[in-house]
Design an enzyme around this catalytic site. Structure first.
Site, PDB file in Angstrom:
ATOM      1  N   ASP A  38       0.909  16.066 -15.770  1.00 49.16           N
ATOM      2  CA  ASP A  38       1.104  16.991 -16.890  1.00 49.16           C
ATOM      3  C   ASP A  38       2.373  16.635 -17.681  1.00 49.16           C
ATOM      4  O   ASP A  38       2.389  16.654 -18.911  1.00 49.16           O
ATOM      5  CB  ASP A  38       1.206  18.412 -16.328  1.00 49.16           C
ATOM      6  CG  ASP A  38       1.105  19.446 -17.407  1.00 49.16           C
ATOM      7  OD1 ASP A  38       0.146  19.366 -18.198  1.00 49.16           O
ATOM      8  OD2 ASP A  38       2.000  20.318 -17.478  1.00 49.16           O
ATOM      9  N   LYS A  63       2.983  15.485 -21.776  1.00 52.63           N
ATOM     10  CA  LYS A  63       4.016  16.032 -22.667  1.00 52.63           C
ATOM     11  C   LYS A  63       4.899  14.916 -23.203  1.00 52.63           C
ATOM     12  O   LYS A  63       5.274  14.911 -24.381  1.00 52.63           O
ATOM     13  CB  LYS A  63       4.868  17.058 -21.922  1.00 52.63           C
ATOM     14  CG  LYS A  63       4.092  18.305 -21.526  1.00 52.63           C
ATOM     15  CD  LYS A  63       4.963  19.258 -20.751  1.00 52.63           C
ATOM     16  CE  LYS A  63       4.171  20.467 -20.275  1.00 52.63           C
ATOM     17  NZ  LYS A  63       4.886  21.285 -19.343  1.00 52.63           N
TER      18      LYS A  63
END
Ligand code: ADP
Ligand code: ASP
Ligand code: MG
Length: 820
Positions: free
Chosen positions: A682, A686
Site C-alpha cells: 500500500d 502511495k
C-alpha cells in the site's frame, strides 16, 4: 398613532399551536405599534373542506355529513386546545348555535340538490368567522382588549358571488367607524364581505384574505400592512417549482402586482391596488421564521442588484389565434375580438399582435377554450364564410412564463439573454409579449417544458445563494458512510461558507444502487438502498448518471475496486468530475496515469485524489503548487502508513512485536489481514503517486520493497498461520529493537524516491532524522526541491482514519464545486 394591519394566512393559523404563535407575534407587535387590526384566514384546508361539503350536499351525497362533521370537530378541537377547559365551556354553546344555520342550509341543499354561488359564499364564510372569533376570544382570555370583527358588517360589495367587487365608498367609512378604538386589538375575518343592499354574504375570491387586509389598511390609513405567511416573503420564483428561489428584499408595487398577476400565489393579485393608492408600505413576512426580514413592497424598490426581480408562471393556458388576409388594415377587428371574449366573461392573460396585422393571438385559461372558440367563430362567421379570416385556432396545454422587473427598463439585452437561455435548453417558445412599460416579458411554452424553462431562466438571471452540486457516490463502507455523515452534520456551514448544496442523486454499494432526481435522503440512505430493486452494476450506474444530465456533477469513488477506475475515462468524457480516495487508478501503469491526466486536462474536468496519500493532509495539492510554479522536486522521503507507523511508534523492547501487530489489528488500524500493511504494498502505491505527481515517470518495478516480514510470514495461508510464523520471528524483532534502543535510535518504515529509484524499508533513525519524533499513527512527507533545498518542506499529521480521510474528501468535493 396610525394603526398597523397584520394578516395571517391559512397555514399560520392552521391549529391551536400556531394560533398561539400568531398571538405571540400580535402581542409583541402591539407593544411596538399600539393600534392593531389583525385579519385572519380560515385554518388551512377549511375553505376547501367547506366547498367539498356543499358540493357533496348539492349532488346529494350523504358524505357531506362526514365532511361537515370533520369541520365541526376541527373547530371544537382548536377551540378546546387554544382556550382551555373553562373558556371553552363558556363559548361552546355560542359556537354550536352559530353552526345551526349552516347545518340547516346544507340539509336544504341536499334536498333540492342545488347550491348557487351565493349559497357557497355563505358556507365558506364559516372558515374565517370561526378562526377570527377564536383568536379574539383567546386574546381576551389573556387579558387584552380585543374585539372580533365580522367583515360582512364593514366590507360592502356587489353581488358577484365567489369574486365580489368591493364598494370602497361604502366600505371605507364603515371600517373607520367600527375600528375606531386605538386601544383595541381588532381581529377581523379575511375573505368575506356582504352585498351592499341585501347584506347577503359574499367572498372576494380564493386567496382573498390578503385583499381584505389591504382594504382594511387603506381605509384605516395604516402605517403598514404586514402579510404573514409560510415563506420568507415574495421569492424570486415559486419555491415549489424552482428549488433555488430566494427571498426578494424589496419590490415596487408594480412589480409585486405583476408577480401576483402572473401566478405568484403568495399575494392575491387585487391586494396591491388599495395599498398602492394610499402608499402604504407592505411587508411579506414568515410566521415560522419571524427573524427573516421578508419582502418590503413600496413605491420605489431600491437596492436592486439584478435586472429582473422575479419569475412567475401560469399553467393550463390556451393560445387563441385569429388570422387571415382579410384582417389587414380593416379597423375594428381587434375591438370585435376582445368584445366577444369579454361578452363570454373570458379573462385575457396575454395579447400579441404581429405588426403585419395578419394575426392576433391571445392567451386564455384552458377552461375557457370551448367558450372562446364558439364566441369568436360566431362573431366572425361572415368573414370566415368569405374566407377573409380563418376559423379560430386554439392550442391548449401551454404555460405562460413572465419575467418581471422594473430594472429591465433601459437595460438592453434582457430579451436576448432570455431567449438564448431557452434556446440552449432546447425549449420552444410559442408566443412572446412585452408590455410597453418594459416591466414584464411574457412567453408561452409547452406545459411539459415549464419546470426546465423556469429553472434555466432562474439560473441565468439570478445570482443563486448557493450552487447545487450533484454527487454520485459509489462505495459506502467506512469512508463513504463517514463522508455522508459529515455532509449531514455540516450541511448548514457548507451552505453558508461554500455556498454549495450537496445533493446525492445516485448511490451504490456492492449489491444495490439507488437514484433520485430530487436527491436521495441522506438520513436513511442505507435502508433505502436495502429496499432498492436495482442491483448494482457500474455500467448501469454510469448510464443513469449520464442520462440525468445535471450541470454540476461529481462521481465519488469510495471503493478500493480495480474495476471502477477502468470507467473513469467514460465518466470524464461525459463532463462529470471525479473525486476519489481509491488509489488504484493513479498507481497502475504509467500509461493509464498519463491517459487519465491528459483527458482531465483536455476536457477541463477535475480528477482529484488528494486522499490517496496522507488521508486528509494536503500532500498532492502541495506538490501540485510546487511543480506548477516551476519548482523541481529532487527527493521525497515519507512515512506513509498510519498502521505501520502506529506499530513502530509503540515498539519497545518490553513488548513482543506480534502482540503489537495484534493490538493494532484489534484497534482497527490495520487491514483485516495486517500483511497488506506490513508488506509495504500500500505504501508503494502511495509512493508511486507521489513520485508521479512530482513529475517523474515511475513504474511499479522502479520501487523496491525491502520487506519487513519473512517469506514464511508472507506465504502463510491464513491470518492465523501468519501470526504463528510471526511469533517464530519474535527474537529477530527483539534484536532489532534492542539494537536501536542501545544506539538511542527509533525504527521507522520509510519510503523514499530519488534519482529514478525508490525504496521502502525499515530504518533505524537517530534524533537528527526528521522521522525520529513521529508519534501515534502520524504520516510525514519530507519534500526536497530546488526551492526547499537546505531545509526540506515537511507535511506531518494523522494520516489514517475514516474521519480525517472523509473530511479530506469533503474538502476536495467542496473545492471542486467552486470550479465546476
Ligand atoms: P397564505 O395561506 O399565508 O395566504 P398561500 O398558500 O396563499 O399562503 O401563499 C404562500 C405560498 O405561495 C407559498 O407557500 C408558496 O408555495 C407559494 N408561492 C408561489 N409563488 C411564490 C413566490 N414567488 N414567492 C413566494 N411564495 C410563492
Ligand atoms: N380562506 C380563503 C381561501 O382559502 C381565503 C384565504 O386564505 O386567503 O381561499
Ligand atoms: Mg394566500
Amino acid at each position: 398613532m396610525r394603526m398597523r394591519v397584520l394578516k395571517f394566512g391559512g397555514t399560520s393559523v392552521a391549529d391551536a399551536q400556531r394560533l398561539k404563535l400568531v398571538s405571540d407575534i400580535v402581542q409583541s407587535k402591539q407593544k411596538k405599534h399600539k393600534s392593531l387590526c389583525v385579519v385572519v384566514s380560515a385554518f388551512s384546508g377549511m375553505t376547501d373542506l367547506l366547498l367539498q361539503t356543499v358540493n357533496f350536499a348539492q349532488s346529494n351525497e350523504t358524505s357531506y355529513k362526514d365532511t361537515y362533521d370533520q369541520f365541526i370537530l376541527k373547530v371544537h378541537d382548536v377551540a378546546q386546545e387554544l382556550l382551555g377547559r373553562d373558556t371553552y365551556s363558556s363559548i361552546k354553546t355560542e359556537l354550536d348555535d352559530n353552526h345551526v344555520s349552516l347545518q340547516n342550509l346544507l340539509a336544504g341543499v341536499a334536498l333540492i340538490q342545488e347550491a348557487s354561488p351565493k349559497t357557497k359564499d355563505y358556507v365558506v364564510s364559516f372558515g374565517e368567522r370561526n378562526c377570527a372569533f377564536l383568536l379574539a376570544t383567546y386574546l381576551q382570555m389573556l387579558g387584552h382588549k380585543s374585539a372580533y370583527i365580522d367583515a360582512r358588517k364593514v366590507i360592502k360589495t356587489d353581488g358577484s358571488y365567489g369574486s365580489a367587487i368591493v364598494d370602497f365608498e361604502l366600505t371605507t367609512p364603515l371600517i373607520k367607524k367600527h375600528l375606531s378604538d386605538k386601544d383595541t386589538i381588532y381581529i377581523a375575518t379575511g375573505f368575506i364581505g356582504s352585498e351592499k343592499i341585501s347584506g347577503v354574504t359574499t367572498t372576494l375570491g380564493r386567496g382573498g384574505s390578503d385583499y381584505s387586509a389591504a382594504i382594511f389598511a387603506a381605509a384605516l390609513d395604516a402605517s403598514a400592512l404586514e402579510i404573514w405567511t409560510d415563506v420568507d416573503g415574495v421569492l424570486t420564483s415559486d419555491p415549489r417549482k424552482v428549488k433555488k428561489a430566494y427571498s426578494i428584499p424589496e419590490l415596487s408595487y408594480l412589480e409585486a402586482a405583476e408577480m401576483s398577476h402572473f401566478g405568484a400565489k403568495v399575494l392575491y393579485a387585487p391586494t396591491i391596488r388599495p395599498v398602492k393608492e394610499k402608499n402604504i408600505p407592505t411587508i411579506i413576512k414568515n410566521t415560522f421564521n419571524p427573524e427573516h426580514p421578508g419582502t418590503l413592497i413600496h413605491h420605489e424598490a431600491k437596492d436592486q442588484t439584478g435586472i429582473i426581480s422575479g419569475l412567475s408562471s401560469i399553467n393550463n393556458v390556451t393560445l387563441v389565434s385569429l388570422q387571415g388576409s382579410g384582417m389587414q388594415g380593416v379597423p375594428g377587428i381587434a375591438y370585435r375580438l376582445f368584445k366577444c371574449i369579454a361578452d363570454g366573461q373570458i379573462n385575457v392573460i396575454m395579447i400579441t399582435q404581429a405588426s403585419s396585422e395578419h394575426s392576433i393571438c391571445i392567451a386564455i385559461s384552458d377552461n375557457d377554450e370551448k367558450s372562446a372558440e364558439s364566441h369568436i367563430n360566431k362573431e366572425f362567421e361572415l368573414e370566415i364564410q368569405q374566407r377573409l379570416i380563418d376559423p379560430v385556432k386554439l392550442r391548449s396545454g401551454l404555460c405562460l412564463l413572465a419575467v418581471i422587473g422594473e430594472n429591465m427598463k433601459n437595460s438592453p439585452g434582457v430579451a436576448g439573454k432570455l431567449f438564448e437561455t431557452l434556446g440552449k435548453n432546447g425549449i420552444n417558445v410559442e408566443a412572446i409579449a412585452q408590455g410597453s412599460s418594459e416591466l414584464n416579458i411574457t412567453f408561452a411554452v409547452e406545459q411539459e417544458d415549464e419546470s426546465q424553462a423556469l429553472n434555466a431562466v432562474h439560473d441565468a438571471f439570478f445570482l443563486s445563494e448557493y450552487k447545487t452540486v450533484h454527487l454520485f457516490v459509489v462505495g459506502i463502507g467506512l469512508i463513504g458512510s463517514t463522508l455522508i455523515r459529515q455532509m449531514i452534520n455540516n450541511h448548514d456551514s457548507i451552505r453558508k461558507n461554500s455556498k454549495v448544496e450537496l445533493v446525492i442523486n445516485g448511490i451504490s454499494n456492492s449489491k444495490k444502487m439507488l437514484f433520485s432526481e430530487d436527491g436521495v435522503s441522506m438520513d436513511n440512505y442505507k435502508e433505502q438502498l436495502e429496499h432498492s430493486q436495482v442491483s448494482a452494476g457500474i455500467e448501469k450506474f454510469i448510464d443513469r448518471m449520464i442520462q440525468m444530465n445535471f450541470a454540476h456533477s461529481i462521481f465519488v469513488d469510495n471503493t478500493a475496486s480495480k474495476v471502477i477506475p477502468e470507467h473513469y475515462s467514460r465518466i470524464m468524457e461525459n463532463n462529470i468530475a471525479i473525486s476519489t480516495p481509491n488509489k488504484i487508478a493513479l498507481s497502475s501503469g504509467m500509461s493509464q496515469y498519463k491517459k487519465l491526466k491528459a483527458l482531465s486536462g483536455a476536457m477541463n474536468i477535475p480528477l482529484n485524489f488528494e486522499t490517496n496519500v496522507g488521508a486528509g493532509l494536503p500532500v498532492i495539492s502541495t506538490l501540485k503548487s510546487l511543480t506548477m510554479t516551476g519548482d523541481k522536486i529532487s527527493k521525497i522521503q515519507a512515512v506513509l502508513s498510519g498502521s505501520v507507523s502506529y506499530i513502530f511508534n509503540n515498539f519497545t523492547s518490553n513488548v513482543d512485536f506480534m502482540d503489537l501487530v495484534k493490538e493494532a489489528q484489534e484497534k482497527g488500524l490495520t487491514e483485516p489481514d495486517p500483511r497488506e500493511d506490513l508488506s509495504g504494498a500500500d505504501v508503494k502505491r502511495k509512493m508511486l503517486i507521489l513520485a508521479r505527481e512530482s513529475g517523474f515517470d515511475v513504474e511499479d518495478e522502479d520501487i523496491e520493497i525491502k520487506s519487513l516480514l519473512s517469506d514464511a510470514c508472507i506465504n502463510a495461508d491464513s491470518v492465523d498461520d501468519f501470526y504463528k510464523e510471526l511469533e517464530k520471528d519474535t527474537p529477530r524483532y527483539k534484536e532489532m529493537i534492542l539494537k536501536a534502543e542501545a544506539a538511542e535510535e527509533h525504527l521507522r518504515f520509510i519510503a523514499s524516491y530519488e534519482n529514478g529509484r525508490g525504496t521502502i524499508s525499515l530504518q533505524s533513525v537517530d534524533s537528527q532524522n526528521p522521522f525520529y519524533g513521529l508519534s501515534g499513527s502520524d504520516n510525514m512527507i519530507v519534500i526536497h526541491s530546488s526551492r526547499y533545498n537546505d531545509t526540506p518542506l515537511v507535511i506531518r499529521g494523522p494520516g489514517a482514519g475514516a474521519e480525517v480521510t472523509a473530511a479530506g474528501l469533503l474538502a476536495e468535493i467542496l473545492s471542486m464545486s467552486s470550479v465546476l
